[in-house]
Design an enzyme around this catalytic site. Structure first.
Site, PDB file in Angstrom:
ATOM      1  N   LYS A  16      46.106  11.137  82.596  1.00 10.63           N
ATOM      2  CA  LYS A  16      44.921  11.920  83.375  1.00 10.63           C
ATOM      3  C   LYS A  16      44.976  11.647  84.926  1.00 10.63           C
ATOM      4  O   LYS A  16      45.132  10.540  85.290  1.00 10.63           O
ATOM      5  CB  LYS A  16      43.830  11.743  82.652  1.00 10.63           C
ATOM      6  CG  LYS A  16      42.454  12.452  83.269  1.00 10.63           C
ATOM      7  CD  LYS A  16      41.282  12.249  82.581  1.00 10.63           C
ATOM      8  CE  LYS A  16      40.611  10.912  82.790  1.00 10.63           C
ATOM      9  NZ  LYS A  16      39.101  10.897  81.965  1.00 10.63           N
ATOM     10  N   SER A  23      52.071  28.115  86.281  1.00 12.76           N
ATOM     11  CA  SER A  23      52.316  26.530  86.254  1.00 12.76           C
ATOM     12  C   SER A  23      51.244  25.888  87.126  1.00 12.76           C
ATOM     13  O   SER A  23      50.728  26.617  87.733  1.00 12.76           O
ATOM     14  CB  SER A  23      53.711  26.141  86.598  1.00 12.76           C
ATOM     15  OG  SER A  23      54.039  26.187  87.636  1.00 12.76           O
ATOM     16  N   THR A  38      48.956  25.002  80.914  1.00 14.01           N
ATOM     17  CA  THR A  38      50.036  25.380  81.866  1.00 14.01           C
ATOM     18  C   THR A  38      50.969  24.159  81.690  1.00 14.01           C
ATOM     19  O   THR A  38      50.988  23.291  81.089  1.00 14.01           O
ATOM     20  CB  THR A  38      49.815  25.861  83.132  1.00 14.01           C
ATOM     21  OG1 THR A  38      50.807  26.520  83.595  1.00 14.01           O
ATOM     22  CG2 THR A  38      49.259  24.825  83.932  1.00 14.01           C
ATOM     23  N   TYR A  39      51.981  24.348  82.520  1.00 13.21           N
ATOM     24  CA  TYR A  39      53.188  23.267  82.571  1.00 13.21           C
ATOM     25  C   TYR A  39      53.291  22.742  83.937  1.00 13.21           C
ATOM     26  O   TYR A  39      52.802  23.406  85.023  1.00 13.21           O
ATOM     27  CB  TYR A  39      54.239  23.718  82.154  1.00 13.21           C
ATOM     28  CG  TYR A  39      55.136  24.764  82.882  1.00 13.21           C
ATOM     29  CD1 TYR A  39      55.898  24.485  83.921  1.00 13.21           C
ATOM     30  CD2 TYR A  39      54.689  25.970  82.398  1.00 13.21           C
ATOM     31  CE1 TYR A  39      56.544  25.725  84.586  1.00 13.21           C
ATOM     32  CE2 TYR A  39      55.288  27.258  83.351  1.00 13.21           C
ATOM     33  CZ  TYR A  39      56.215  26.855  84.268  1.00 13.21           C
ATOM     34  OH  TYR A  39      56.428  27.843  84.828  1.00 13.21           O
ATOM     35  N   GLY A  57      50.565  31.344  89.438  1.00 10.53           N
ATOM     36  CA  GLY A  57      50.502  32.619  88.725  1.00 10.53           C
ATOM     37  C   GLY A  57      49.057  32.786  88.035  1.00 10.53           C
ATOM     38  O   GLY A  57      48.033  32.905  88.909  1.00 10.53           O
ATOM     39  N   ALA A  99      46.960  31.139  86.270  1.00 11.67           N
ATOM     40  CA  ALA A  99      46.150  30.019  86.372  1.00 11.67           C
ATOM     41  C   ALA A  99      45.452  30.151  87.759  1.00 11.67           C
ATOM     42  O   ALA A  99      44.463  29.381  87.682  1.00 11.67           O
ATOM     43  CB  ALA A  99      46.980  28.522  86.278  1.00 11.67           C
TER      44      ALA A  99
END
Length: 126
Positions: free
Chosen positions: A9, A25, A57-58, A73, A75
């Site tokens: 985290k 992402s 997301t990644y 994008g 996000a």
């Protein structure tokens, strides 16, 4: 049984950019990824403290030491520059692994520089 546990985290990071035109992402300072144990390309949950939005997301590694936290994008619609977010990565594991897990937590300042790192055994009952 398989458990889904938080393993890394980044707590209270400040969004430095929101780029709607990028493919998708979240770009995260490579130093923060390493300190939190989050891998490039790993799926993460992002919680926006300012507006309550939650998304997945990644990750994409950003320039080391830059403090970059950029939502890309779609996000980018969930946060704006200056928002405070929590970035959480989860891993699946069996009960023995879950009981021994020591999640890596990174606390950052307003410039997304590491203030404190710790890894503590989870106290949650499994």
């Amino acid at each position: 049984m398989i458990y889904t546990m938080m393993h890394g985290k980044i707590h209270r990071a400040t969004v430095t950019e929101a780029n709607l035109e990028y493919v998708g992402s979240i770009t995260i300072d490579e130093e923060l990824l390493e300190a939190s144990g989050i891998l490039p390309g790993e799926r993460v949950q992002i919680v926006n403290n300012n507006n309550g939005a939650r998304l997945e997301t990644y990750t994409i590694p950003g320039e080391r030491g830059s403090g970059v936290i950029c939502l890309n994008g779609a996000a980018a619609r969930c946060a704006m520059k200056g928002d405070i977010v929590i970035i959480i990565a989860y891993a699946q594991m069996d009960e023995k692994e879950a009981r021994e897990l020591k999640p890596k937590v990174v606390l950052v300042d307003e410039n997304n520089h590491i203030v404190r790192k710790f890894a503590e055994k989870a106290n949650a009952t499994v």
